[in-house]
Design an enzyme around this catalytic site. Structure first.
Site, PDB file in Angstrom:
ATOM      1  CB  ILE A  63       9.872 -54.360  43.542  1.00 59.02           C
ATOM      2  CG1 ILE A  63      10.152 -52.858  43.693  1.00 59.02           C
ATOM      3  CG2 ILE A  63       8.888 -54.803  44.612  1.00 59.02           C
ATOM      4  CD1 ILE A  63       8.935 -51.973  43.464  1.00 59.02           C
TER       5      ILE A  63
ATOM      6  CG  ASP B 132       6.466 -63.273  27.663  1.00 59.93           C
ATOM      7  OD1 ASP B 132       5.791 -62.350  28.162  1.00 59.93           O
ATOM      8  OD2 ASP B 132       6.926 -63.222  26.507  1.00 59.93           O
TER       9      ASP B 132
ATOM     10  CG  ASN C 119       7.438 -57.396  40.590  1.00 61.12           C
ATOM     11  OD1 ASN C 119       7.360 -56.334  41.204  1.00 61.12           O
ATOM     12  ND2 ASN C 119       8.514 -57.729  39.875  1.00 61.12           N
TER      13      ASN C 119
ATOM     14  CB  SER D 196       1.536 -47.568  40.016  1.00 65.99           C
ATOM     15  OG  SER D 196       2.032 -46.245  40.112  1.00 65.99           O
TER      16      SER D 196
ATOM     17  CE  LYS E  64       1.943 -51.057  37.128  1.00 67.11           C
ATOM     18  NZ  LYS E  64       2.216 -52.430  37.611  1.00 67.11           N
TER      19      LYS E  64
END
Length: 228
Positions: free
Chosen positions: A13, A53, A80, A129, A156
């Site tokens: 994505i 990172d 992301n 999510s 999430k």
């Protein structure tokens, strides 16, 4: 000129979001842990690369310093980077999943805030999510009800909450969290499910290109706000 940083953008994505934002005229920085993969992805798109990172403070600091020196500001930040962490349910795995999926958001956001404040329309998108939505995981009609992903789901939930809290504490910056839709990526390969990443990226791009008076503090999918 709109300057955008996307974490974990060398594939999936993130990569497709970078592609679509480049097509809209953004200057896009692809953040990736692996230098070789990140540079290859950036070269393929015509984007710029920064080694980033999200679990490493020095890496995050260096990445934002690089963008600051080159651009002087940051207009869009897309969180992301993420991992599934479904191999074991134990302490070390939990720490790794939360470090990437939740603590990483804090690291990158805090480092980016000074640059975001220099933008006339600063926007932050968290790729979260609905696996972290209490509403979804307790609804038998939702696919999340059947996902045995305790660490991913909990991290999430934290990612969405961090987004909402940042929206409250930083009223001059839009912060929104996104359920991008079930997407066929390396993360979901074991389940054999999902639509092409470019379709889910469109939902990210929509939130990344909000007008100045756009919403903030929301959790959405491509159809609008979701309960969580």
């Amino acid at each position: 000129m709109t300057v955008t940083l996307i974490t974990g953008a060398n594939k999936g994505i993130g990569f497709e979001t970078a592609k679509q934002l480049l097509e809209l005229g953004h200057v896009v920085y692809i953040g990736a842990r692996d230098i070789e993969r990140g540079e290859k992805a950036a070269a393929a798109l015509g984007a710029r690369f920064v080694q980033l990172d999200v679990t490493d403070d020095a890496s995050v600091s260096n990445a934002l310093a690089t963008i600051s020196a080159a651009e002087g500001q940051l207009d869009v930040l897309v969180h992301n980077a993420g991992i599934l962490g479904n191999e074991l349910l134990d302490g070390p795995t939990a720490l790794r999943v939360f470090d990437t999926n939740a603590v990483g958001i804090v690291r990158v956001t805090e480092a980016a805030l000074p640059l975001l404040r220099k933008s006339s329309n600063p926007t932050v998108v968290t790729v979260s999510s609905s696996a972290g939505s209490f509403w979804a995981v307790n609804n038998p009609d939702r696919p999340e009800f059947h996902l045995p992903l305790a660490l991913y789901s909990a991290s999430k939930t934290a990612a969405t909450m961090l987004t909402v809290q940042y929206a409250k504490s930083q009223p001059g910056i839009k912060f929104n969290a996104l359920e991008p839709g079930t997407t066929a990526t390396d993360m979901t390969a074991a389940f054999g499910i999902g639509r092409p990443p470019e379709e889910s990226a469109r939902a990210v791009v929509r939130l990344a290109t909000l007008d100045v008076d756009g919403p903030t503090g929301t959790f959405q999918d491509e159809t609008g706000e979701l309960p969580w």
